[in-house]
Design a protein around this motif. Sequence first.
Motif, PDB file in Angstrom:
ATOM      1  N   GLY A   2      28.804 104.957  41.961  1.00  0.00           N
ATOM      2  CA  GLY A   2      27.819 104.568  40.745  1.00  0.00           C
ATOM      3  C   GLY A   2      26.636 103.837  41.314  1.00  0.00           C
ATOM      4  N   THR A   3      26.945 103.062  42.552  1.00  0.00           N
ATOM      5  CA  THR A   3      25.750 102.433  43.142  1.00  0.00           C
ATOM      6  C   THR A   3      24.642 103.449  43.663  1.00  0.00           C
ATOM      7  OG1 THR A   3      27.101 100.565  43.862  1.00  0.00           O
ATOM      8  CG2 THR A   3      24.821 100.932  44.941  1.00  0.00           C
ATOM      9  N   ILE A   4      25.189 104.542  44.354  1.00  0.00           N
ATOM     10  CA  ILE A   4      24.443 105.514  44.952  1.00  0.00           C
ATOM     11  C   ILE A   4      23.367 106.167  43.917  1.00  0.00           C
ATOM     12  CG2 ILE A   4      24.040 107.685  46.303  1.00  0.00           C
ATOM     13  CD1 ILE A   4      26.338 106.374  47.928  1.00  0.00           C
ATOM     14  N   MET A   5      24.244 106.589  42.577  1.00  0.00           N
ATOM     15  CA  MET A   5      23.939 107.438  41.765  1.00  0.00           C
ATOM     16  C   MET A   5      22.694 106.604  40.930  1.00  0.00           C
ATOM     17  SD  MET A   5      26.623 110.067  40.508  1.00  0.00           S
ATOM     18  CE  MET A   5      25.488 110.558  39.120  1.00  0.00           C
ATOM     19  N   SER A   6      23.214 105.442  40.770  1.00  0.00           N
ATOM     20  CA  SER A   6      22.159 104.823  39.860  1.00  0.00           C
ATOM     21  C   SER A   6      20.686 104.380  40.679  1.00  0.00           C
ATOM     22  CB  SER A   6      22.568 103.334  39.368  1.00  0.00           C
ATOM     23  OG  SER A   6      22.988 102.494  40.675  1.00  0.00           O
ATOM     24  N   VAL A   7      20.993 104.132  42.030  1.00  0.00           N
ATOM     25  CA  VAL A   7      19.678 104.084  42.903  1.00  0.00           C
ATOM     26  C   VAL A   7      18.848 105.289  42.752  1.00  0.00           C
ATOM     27  CG1 VAL A   7      18.812 103.891  45.275  1.00  0.00           C
ATOM     28  CG2 VAL A   7      20.456 102.430  44.446  1.00  0.00           C
ATOM     29  N   VAL A   8      19.403 106.537  42.958  1.00  0.00           N
ATOM     30  CA  VAL A   8      18.557 107.887  43.088  1.00  0.00           C
ATOM     31  C   VAL A   8      18.037 107.965  41.561  1.00  0.00           C
ATOM     32  CG1 VAL A   8      18.886 110.153  43.434  1.00  0.00           C
ATOM     33  CG2 VAL A   8      19.940 108.504  44.802  1.00  0.00           C
ATOM     34  N   ILE A   9      18.843 107.939  40.622  1.00  0.00           N
ATOM     35  CA  ILE A   9      18.528 108.463  39.313  1.00  0.00           C
ATOM     36  C   ILE A   9      17.421 107.437  38.787  1.00  0.00           C
ATOM     37  CG2 ILE A   9      19.254 108.621  36.959  1.00  0.00           C
ATOM     38  CD1 ILE A   9      21.785 109.906  38.132  1.00  0.00           C
ATOM     39  N   SER A  10      17.517 105.937  38.961  1.00  0.00           N
ATOM     40  CA  SER A  10      16.739 105.156  38.583  1.00  0.00           C
ATOM     41  C   SER A  10      15.189 105.493  39.251  1.00  0.00           C
ATOM     42  CB  SER A  10      17.193 103.703  38.436  1.00  0.00           C
ATOM     43  OG  SER A  10      17.160 103.448  39.786  1.00  0.00           O
ATOM     44  N   GLY A  11      15.366 105.586  40.463  1.00  0.00           N
ATOM     45  CA  GLY A  11      14.063 105.777  41.058  1.00  0.00           C
ATOM     46  C   GLY A  11      13.421 107.070  40.636  1.00  0.00           C
ATOM     47  N   VAL A  34      19.637  97.465  35.766  1.00  0.00           N
ATOM     48  CA  VAL A  34      20.379  97.937  34.496  1.00  0.00           C
ATOM     49  C   VAL A  34      20.976  99.083  34.763  1.00  0.00           C
ATOM     50  CG1 VAL A  34      19.507  98.650  32.224  1.00  0.00           C
ATOM     51  CG2 VAL A  34      18.316  96.916  33.323  1.00  0.00           C
ATOM     52  N   ALA A  35      20.592  99.960  35.261  1.00  0.00           N
ATOM     53  CA  ALA A  35      21.498 101.382  35.589  1.00  0.00           C
ATOM     54  C   ALA A  35      22.726 100.846  36.328  1.00  0.00           C
ATOM     55  CB  ALA A  35      20.462 102.385  36.348  1.00  0.00           C
ATOM     56  N   TRP A  36      22.685 100.077  37.316  1.00  0.00           N
ATOM     57  CA  TRP A  36      23.711  99.753  38.238  1.00  0.00           C
ATOM     58  C   TRP A  36      24.793  99.032  37.209  1.00  0.00           C
ATOM     59  CZ3 TRP A  36      26.025  95.100  39.551  1.00  0.00           C
ATOM     60  CH2 TRP A  36      27.039  94.901  40.410  1.00  0.00           C
ATOM     61  N   CYS A  37      24.324  98.102  36.383  1.00  0.00           N
ATOM     62  CA  CYS A  37      25.310  97.369  35.530  1.00  0.00           C
ATOM     63  C   CYS A  37      25.794  98.094  34.466  1.00  0.00           C
ATOM     64  CB  CYS A  37      24.480  96.218  34.661  1.00  0.00           C
ATOM     65  SG  CYS A  37      23.909  94.880  35.579  1.00  0.00           S
ATOM     66  N   ILE A  38      25.582  99.403  34.382  1.00  0.00           N
ATOM     67  CA  ILE A  38      25.910 100.503  33.347  1.00  0.00           C
ATOM     68  C   ILE A  38      26.748 101.368  34.158  1.00  0.00           C
ATOM     69  CG2 ILE A  38      25.642 102.396  31.806  1.00  0.00           C
ATOM     70  CD1 ILE A  38      23.112 100.665  31.066  1.00  0.00           C
ATOM     71  N   ALA A  43      31.986 104.293  36.305  1.00  0.00           N
ATOM     72  CA  ALA A  43      32.384 105.098  37.408  1.00  0.00           C
ATOM     73  C   ALA A  43      33.942 104.517  37.400  1.00  0.00           C
ATOM     74  CB  ALA A  43      31.656 104.954  38.464  1.00  0.00           C
ATOM     75  N   VAL A  44      34.130 103.264  37.194  1.00  0.00           N
ATOM     76  CA  VAL A  44      35.593 102.668  37.441  1.00  0.00           C
ATOM     77  C   VAL A  44      36.516 103.217  36.103  1.00  0.00           C
ATOM     78  CG1 VAL A  44      36.837 100.568  37.271  1.00  0.00           C
ATOM     79  CG2 VAL A  44      34.810 100.897  38.745  1.00  0.00           C
ATOM     80  N   ILE A  45      35.826 103.254  35.095  1.00  0.00           N
ATOM     81  CA  ILE A  45      36.504 103.755  33.755  1.00  0.00           C
ATOM     82  C   ILE A  45      36.755 105.303  33.724  1.00  0.00           C
ATOM     83  CG2 ILE A  45      36.368 103.873  31.270  1.00  0.00           C
ATOM     84  CD1 ILE A  45      34.776 101.119  31.379  1.00  0.00           C
ATOM     85  N   LEU A  46      35.806 105.844  34.114  1.00  0.00           N
ATOM     86  CA  LEU A  46      35.926 107.459  34.028  1.00  0.00           C
ATOM     87  C   LEU A  46      36.254 108.358  35.076  1.00  0.00           C
ATOM     88  CD1 LEU A  46      32.481 107.937  32.163  1.00  0.00           C
ATOM     89  CD2 LEU A  46      34.687 108.014  31.347  1.00  0.00           C
ATOM     90  N   SER A  47      36.314 107.600  36.327  1.00  0.00           N
ATOM     91  CA  SER A  47      36.884 108.251  37.510  1.00  0.00           C
ATOM     92  C   SER A  47      38.460 108.841  37.415  1.00  0.00           C
ATOM     93  CB  SER A  47      36.734 107.398  38.716  1.00  0.00           C
ATOM     94  OG  SER A  47      37.444 106.344  38.645  1.00  0.00           O
ATOM     95  N   PRO A  48      39.273 108.025  36.965  1.00  0.00           N
ATOM     96  CA  PRO A  48      40.636 108.576  36.637  1.00  0.00           C
ATOM     97  C   PRO A  48      40.905 109.896  35.607  1.00  0.00           C
ATOM     98  CG  PRO A  48      40.713 106.248  36.448  1.00  0.00           C
ATOM     99  CD  PRO A  48      39.058 106.752  36.448  1.00  0.00           C
ATOM    100  N   ILE A  49      40.069 109.971  34.722  1.00  0.00           N
ATOM    101  CA  ILE A  49      39.774 110.898  33.713  1.00  0.00           C
ATOM    102  C   ILE A  49      39.239 112.193  34.683  1.00  0.00           C
ATOM    103  CG2 ILE A  49      38.624 111.741  31.678  1.00  0.00           C
ATOM    104  CD1 ILE A  49      38.932 108.904  30.725  1.00  0.00           C
ATOM    105  N   ALA A  50      38.277 112.052  35.311  1.00  0.00           N
ATOM    106  CA  ALA A  50      37.536 113.177  35.954  1.00  0.00           C
ATOM    107  C   ALA A  50      38.585 113.659  37.097  1.00  0.00           C
ATOM    108  CB  ALA A  50      36.175 112.705  36.756  1.00  0.00           C
ATOM    109  N   ARG A  51      39.084 112.895  37.750  1.00  0.00           N
ATOM    110  CA  ARG A  51      40.162 113.368  38.552  1.00  0.00           C
ATOM    111  C   ARG A  51      41.171 114.046  38.023  1.00  0.00           C
ATOM    112  NH1 ARG A  51      41.336 108.356  40.735  1.00  0.00           N
ATOM    113  NH2 ARG A  51      39.607 108.647  42.396  1.00  0.00           N
TER     114      ARG A  51
END
Length: 61
Positions: A2-11, A34-38, A43-51
Amino acid sequence: MGTIMSVVISGIITFINTGMDAGFPLRWVQAWFVAWCIAVPMAVILSPIARRWAEALSAAK
C-alpha cells in the motif's frame, strides 16, 4: 504494498493534474499522505480476498 503504490500513484496523478514546479514536492507529500491513509488499511482488508481469488484461479487450471 500500500505504501509503494500510494507513493507512485499519488506522484503520477499530482504531476498530471498540477505539473512540475517548485510546489510539486509539497503537493505530492500531501496527496501521498491522504492516499496512504486509504491504501494501507485497504491492502490489509483486501489482501486475503485477493489471495483467495488468486489461489482459486491457479487451481482452476
